[in-house]
Design an enzyme around this catalytic site. Structure first.
Site, PDB file in Angstrom:
ATOM      1  N   GLU B 212       0.729  -0.969  -0.032  1.00 40.22           N
ATOM      2  CA  GLU B 212      -0.201  -0.426  -0.483  1.00 40.22           C
ATOM      3  C   GLU B 212       0.746   1.170   0.033  1.00 40.22           C
ATOM      4  OE1 GLU B 212      -1.145  -2.555   1.800  1.00 40.22           O
ATOM      5  OE2 GLU B 212      -2.157  -2.551  -0.227  1.00 40.22           O
ATOM      6  N   ASN B 296      -0.211  -7.942  -3.992  1.00 44.40           N
ATOM      7  CA  ASN B 296      -1.166  -6.849  -4.476  1.00 44.40           C
ATOM      8  C   ASN B 296       0.225  -5.905  -5.678  1.00 44.40           C
ATOM      9  OD1 ASN B 296      -1.042  -5.774  -1.706  1.00 44.40           O
ATOM     10  ND2 ASN B 296      -1.632  -3.455  -3.308  1.00 44.40           N
ATOM     11  N   ASP B 338      -7.031  -5.474  -4.597  1.00 43.05           N
ATOM     12  CA  ASP B 338      -6.530  -6.150  -3.518  1.00 43.05           C
ATOM     13  C   ASP B 338      -5.788  -7.416  -3.188  1.00 43.05           C
ATOM     14  OD1 ASP B 338      -4.388  -5.583  -1.418  1.00 43.05           O
ATOM     15  OD2 ASP B 338      -5.707  -5.255   0.038  1.00 43.05           O
TER      16      ASP B 338
END
Lengths: 174, 594
Positions: B212, B296, B338
Site C-alpha cells: 500500500e 497486490n 487487492d
C-alpha cells in the site's frame, strides 16, 4: 534503557556513536553486528524549534465560517497529499490515528496541529513542510475542523447507517 | 512404553535438541512416506515427531501438523489452562511460539521484543532472557495493517526474525544477545517487514511489506551465520533484478517472454509497483525449490497501471541456493481488488486421479481471490482452481491459459463505485495459515465471507506516504456470517465441513494426530474441533481476540501442551465497532490435560 545518574554525560557520546553507525549502515546493507538502532536525530522530533518566531502564537488565517473555499481546497489537499489513505476517507483513522475524535496526541493548539503537519511526528507522520506552503497546511487543518464538526453533528444524532448487511463505519479494508 | 520411560526419553531428546546443528534448518521432509502408515493421501511424509516446534509451520512444507496425540478427540474435553505469560504489548499478536529443546521463544508486535521461556524451570516456566531490539518508531505509521510480526525462525542456535523497521535480526538463543542485524529496506520510503523468515540449510529467506506504500517488492536470502545477503530477487523490473534466466520455464507461454517485469507496466511504474513478499515461504526438498507469493500491485487504482503487472499477485518458485526463478504463476493478473498472492503454498503429493493412482507433486494455495489452486510444483501448471468461498470477480480459471475469466461488471474504476464484489479486499482467506492432516487428507482453512464496494482514486507517489488510491466499504457475504473454518478436500475439490463464525476466522490452524483441529476466533474463543466431522469438542474464552497461530509440543515433563497467543489487532481492527469485538491484549496461553 535504565539511566543511572552518571549516564547522562555519556549519552550524547553514545548517541553520536550510534548515529555514525547508522550513517555507515545505509552504505552497507549487510553490515553485521550493528548496535541496537537509535532513532535520535533521524526522525522529525515534533519540537516547534525551526518555526522561528511564528512559534506558539500561530493562528490559522482561514477560520471564516462564511468562506467555504478553504474547506474545499483543504479537502482536495487532504486527498492529493495522500493524508486520506492513512487517516481515512472520513478522517476516522486507518493506518494512522483518527483526526475527528477530538484527541490530539501532540497538542491541540493551532501551532501544535500546524507543526504535526509541517515537521512530522516520530511515529511515522511525514514532514510536509518541505512540500506544502504554510497556507496549504492551514487549509488542510481548516478542512479537518469542518470534518470534525460534521462528524459530531451526524454522530450526535442517529448513528450513520449504510443499510442492512453492511458493516457501518468500515472503510478501506486491506 | 511406560510413561516414566517415555518422559525420560523425551527429556533426552529435548536436551539433545539445542546442541544439534540440525535444528530447523535440517530437512525433515525429505523422506517420502517410507513406513508412514498415517500418510493415506500425501506422499511427502510428516517428519518423525520429536515433540518440538522449530519453524512456524512445524515443517518446511507448511503443514502445521503435529504427530502428538495424547490430547485427542476423547481427552480434549479435559484440557485446562496450564500457564499464561503477558507479552507486555497490546497490538495484534500473529505468529506461533517456537519450542526448541526445553525453551520456548515468543516475539511481540512492535517493539518486537523477544522472550525465551525456560520450560524446565522449577515450579513453572520462567523467562530465561528478554531481548529489546528498539526498532525505529517511525515504522509504526508506515505499516498498513497494524504493527504485527507473523513469526520467527530458529537456526544454528539463533532466533532470527524481522523488525518492523525493515531490519532482520539474529539473537543468540542461549544468551539473548544480538549476533547480527541487517538493514534490508528503507522505512523512510514506506517499507516495513512483518513476515516470518524460513530457513533452509544455511540460508534464511526474508521479504518486505508495503504493497500500500509503493515499495519495490523483493525476497532475499541471508547467510544464517553472518546475515550477509547471498541473493535478492525483486518482483518487478528487468530479468536481472527479478533473477530470471534461461532456466526459467513456467508452464504458461505468456509468462516466458523476457523482461515482463518492465513490459507489463507503464514506464517506471514497476519501480514503485508493490509486489511485496510479506507472506509465507515453503520448501520442497525433492525439487529443491522454495515457493512464496507476492502482494497486490501499487497503487490499488488499476487505471494508473495498465498491463498484467508481473510478477505481482503471483506465486514464484526459486532455487534456494541461487535465487533463480524456476517458474511463476500469476493468480490475479492486473489485480484490481487487492488480491495479494502471498498466502502459503502447502507442499503435498496428492493422488489426484483417485486412491491408488500415482501421486502428483503439487502445492495447494488458498488465494485471497477466493480460488484454491492445486499447482504442479515442478512447473507451475494449474491442475485445478476452485472457489472455496463466495467469488464473483471471476467466473472460473482457464486451465489451458492459466487466466481467470474476469466479470466485466466487477472491474473497478476511478471515481466510480463498483458494487458488491466478492471477496472483499481482505480476501476469502488472508495470511493466517491453513493446516493439513495426512490422517484425514483435508486442508483446514481459516476463511472470510466478505464482499465490498470499491472506488478508486487518482493518487500521486509521495515517498513514505501510502500509494493506495482506493476507497472500499465492507459488506457481509451471503449467509450473514463473516468467517468460516473450512475443511477442504483438495482431491475431490469440495468442502467436507465448515464451522461458521460471526467474525472472519483470522487465526492460524493446527492439526494433530489426535484428529483435532485448533483455531481461534476474533472474539477470543480458542476451539478444538473433530478433524473429521467439525464437531466442537472444546472451547475456552481467552483474554483477547486470537489472530496468532496455535502450536503444540511435548514439554520436559513429558506432557503434551497446546499454546496460542491472544491479542486482537491486525486487519481485524476494522471490525472494532462491532459488538463482541474484544479489548486489546497480549498473552500467551498454554493448555494441557490435568
Amino acid at each position: 534503557m535504565n539511566r543511572g545518574p552518571l549516564a547522562s554525560p555519556l549519552l550524547a557520546v553514545l548517541v553520536a556513536v550510534l548515529m555514525a553507525c547508522r550513517a555507515a549502515e545505509s552504505d552497507d546493507r549487510a553490515a553485521p553486528l550493528l548496535p541496537p538502532a537509535s532513532t535520535a536525530g533521524l526522525v522529525p522530533t515534533g519540537d516547534p524549534a525551526g518555526l522561528g518566531d511564528r512559534g506558539a502564537s500561530m493562528r490559522n488565517p482561514y477560520t471564516d465560517a462564511a468562506d467555504q473555499s478553504a474547506v474545499r481546497e483543504g479537502e482536495a489537499l487532504y486527498r492529493s497529499m495522500n493524508c486520506v489513505d492513512c487517516h481515512g476517507y472520513q478522517g476516522k483513522g486507518n493506518m494512522c490515528p483518527s483526526l475527528v475524535d477530538g484527541e490530539w496526541l501532540f497538542g491541540d493548539t493551532p501551532a501544535d496541529k500546524f507543526n504535526s503537519v509541517y515537521a512530522g511526528r516520530a511515529k511515522g507522520m511525514p514532514a510536509y513542510g518541505g512540500m506544502l506552503p504554510d497556507e496549504s497546511i492551514w487549509k488542510i487543518l481548516t478542512y479537518l475542523d469542518d470534518l470534525k464538526k460534521r462528524t459530531d453533528a451526524v454522530e450526535g444524532g442517529a448513528p450513520a447507517s449504510e443499510g442492512a448487511g453492511r458493516d457501518a463505519g468500515v472503510e478501506n479494508s486491506r | 512404553m511406560t510413561s516414566a520411560f517415555r518422559a525420560a526419553l523425551t527429556l533426552l531428546v529435548l536436551m539433545a535438541g539445542p546442541a544439534c546443528s540440525t535444528g530447523s534448518n535440517s530437512d525433515p521432509d525429505s523422506a517420502v512416506a517410507a513406513g508412514s502408515a498415517s500418510a493415506i493421501v500425501a506422499g511427502v511424509a510428516a517428519p518423525p515427531e520429536d515433540g518440538q516446534w522449530t519453524t512456524q509451520a512445524k515443517s518446511l512444507t507448511g503443514w502445521r501438523y503435529s504427530g502428538l496425540a495424547d490430547i485427542d478427540t476423547a481427552t480434549v474435553a479435559g484440557l485446562r489452562e496450564a500457564w499464561t505469560f503477558s507479552t507486555g504489548t497490546l497490538r495484534g499478536h500473529e505468529g506461533a511460539p517456537l519450542v526448541v529443546g526445553s525453551t520456548m521463544y515468543v516475539v511481540t508486535p512492535f517493539p518486537n521484543t523477544a522472550y525465551a521461556i525456560d520450560l524446565a524451570a522449577p515450579v513453572q516456566p520462567a523467562v530465561k532472557w528478554r531481548f529489546d531490539p528498539n526498532p525505529q518508531q517511525r515504522a509504526i505509521g508506515r505499516a498498513c495493517c497494524d504493527v504485527v510480526n507473523r513469526g520467527w525462525a530458529f537456526a544454528e542456535g539463533m532466533l532470527i526474525y524481522n523488525l518492523l523497521d525493515a531490519h532482520t535480526v539474529a539473537v543468540d538463543a542461549a544468551t539473548g544477545k544480538e549476533v547480527w542485524r541487517v538493514r534490508m529496506d528503507d522505512v523512510k520510503r514506506g517499507a516495513t517487514m512483518t513476515m516470518a523468515p524460513l530457513v533452509v540449510r544455511n540460508k534464511v529467506f526474508v521479504g518486505n511489506s508495503g504493497g500500500e506504500m509503493g515499495v519495490h517488492g523483493w525476497l532475499a536470502a541471508l547467510d544464517v551465520s553472518t546475515g550477509r545477503e547471498v541473493w535478492r530477487a525483486f518482483v518487478t523490473g528487468p530479468d536481472s533484478l527479478v533473477r530470471l534466466d534461461s532456466t526459467f520455464r513456467p508452464h504458461y507461454e505468456s509468462l516466458r517472454r523476457p523482461n515482463l517485469g518492465i513490459s507489463t507496466w507503464p514506464p517506471d511504474e514497476w519501480a514503485r509497483g508493490g509486489g511485496a513478499s510479506w507472506g509465507w515461504v515453503t520448501y520442497d526438498s525433492t525439487q529443491n525449490l522454495i515457493f512464496y507469493g507476492t502482494s497486490n500491485p501499487s497503487p490499488w487504482n488499476q487505471e494508473q497501471r495498465p498491463g498484467a503487472n508481473l510478477f505481482t499477485a503471483a506465486i514464484l518458485a526459486r532455487d534456494p541456493d541461487t535465487g533463480m526463478a524456476k517458474w511463476a504463476y500469476q493468480t490475479t493478473p492486473h489485480d484490481e481488488w487487492d488480491y495479494d498472492g502471498v498466502n502459503e503454498n502447502t507442499v503435498l503429493d496428492l493422488a489426484l486421479d483417485g486412491a491408488g493412482a500415482p501421486r502428483s507433486p503439487v502445492i495447494v494455495h488458498f488465494d485471497r481471490n477466493g480460488f484454491v489452486y492445486v499447482i504442479d510444483r515442478r512447473n507451475g501448471r494449474v491442475m485445478s482452481a476452485t472457489p472455496f468461498q463466495e467469488v464473483n470477480w471471476a467466473d472460473s480459471v482457464n486451465l489451458a491459459t492459466g487466466l481467470p475469466h474476469v466479470r466485466a461488471d466487477k472491474r473497478t474504476w476511478e471515481d466510480r463505485w463498483t458494487r458488491n464484489i466478492c471477496p472483499n479486499a481482505l480476501g476469502a482467506k488472508n495470511h493466517p495459515p491453513t493446516a493439513w492432516s495426512p490422517r484425514t487428507g483435508l486442508v483446514y482453512a481459516p476463511t472470510m465471507n466478505l464482499c465490498m464496494d470499491f472506488k478508486a482514486r487518482s493518487v500521486s507517489y509521495i515517498a513514505g506516504t501510502p500509494y493506495w488510491g482506493a476507497e472500499t466499504k465492507t459488506i457481509v457475504g451471503p449467509g450473514g456470517h463473516r468467517g468460516e473454518l473450512v475443511a477442504w478436500d483438495p482431491v475431490a475439490r469440495r468442502k467436507v465441513w465448515g464451522a461458521r463464525e460471526k467474525f472472519p476466522v483470522h487465526s492460524g490452524v493446527l492439526a494433530t494426530a489426535g484428529d483435532l483441529v485448533f483455531y481461534g476466533t476474533v472474539e477470543g474463543d480458542f476451539k478444538a474441533l473433530h478433524a473429521r466431522t467439525g464437531t466442537l469438542l472444546w472451547s475456552k474464552r481467552l483474554s483477547s481476540g486470537i489472530i496468532g497461530a496455535p502450536m503444540t509440543y511435548r514439554a520436559p515433563d513429558g506432557k503434551q501442551y497446546v499454546a496460542v497467543l491472544s491479542g486482537i489487532g491486525g486487519v481485524m481492527a476494522q471490525f472494532k465497532e462491532e459488538p463482541g469485538y474484544p479489548p486489546q491484549g497480549g498473552t500467551l496461553h498454554v493448555f494441557a490435560l490435568p
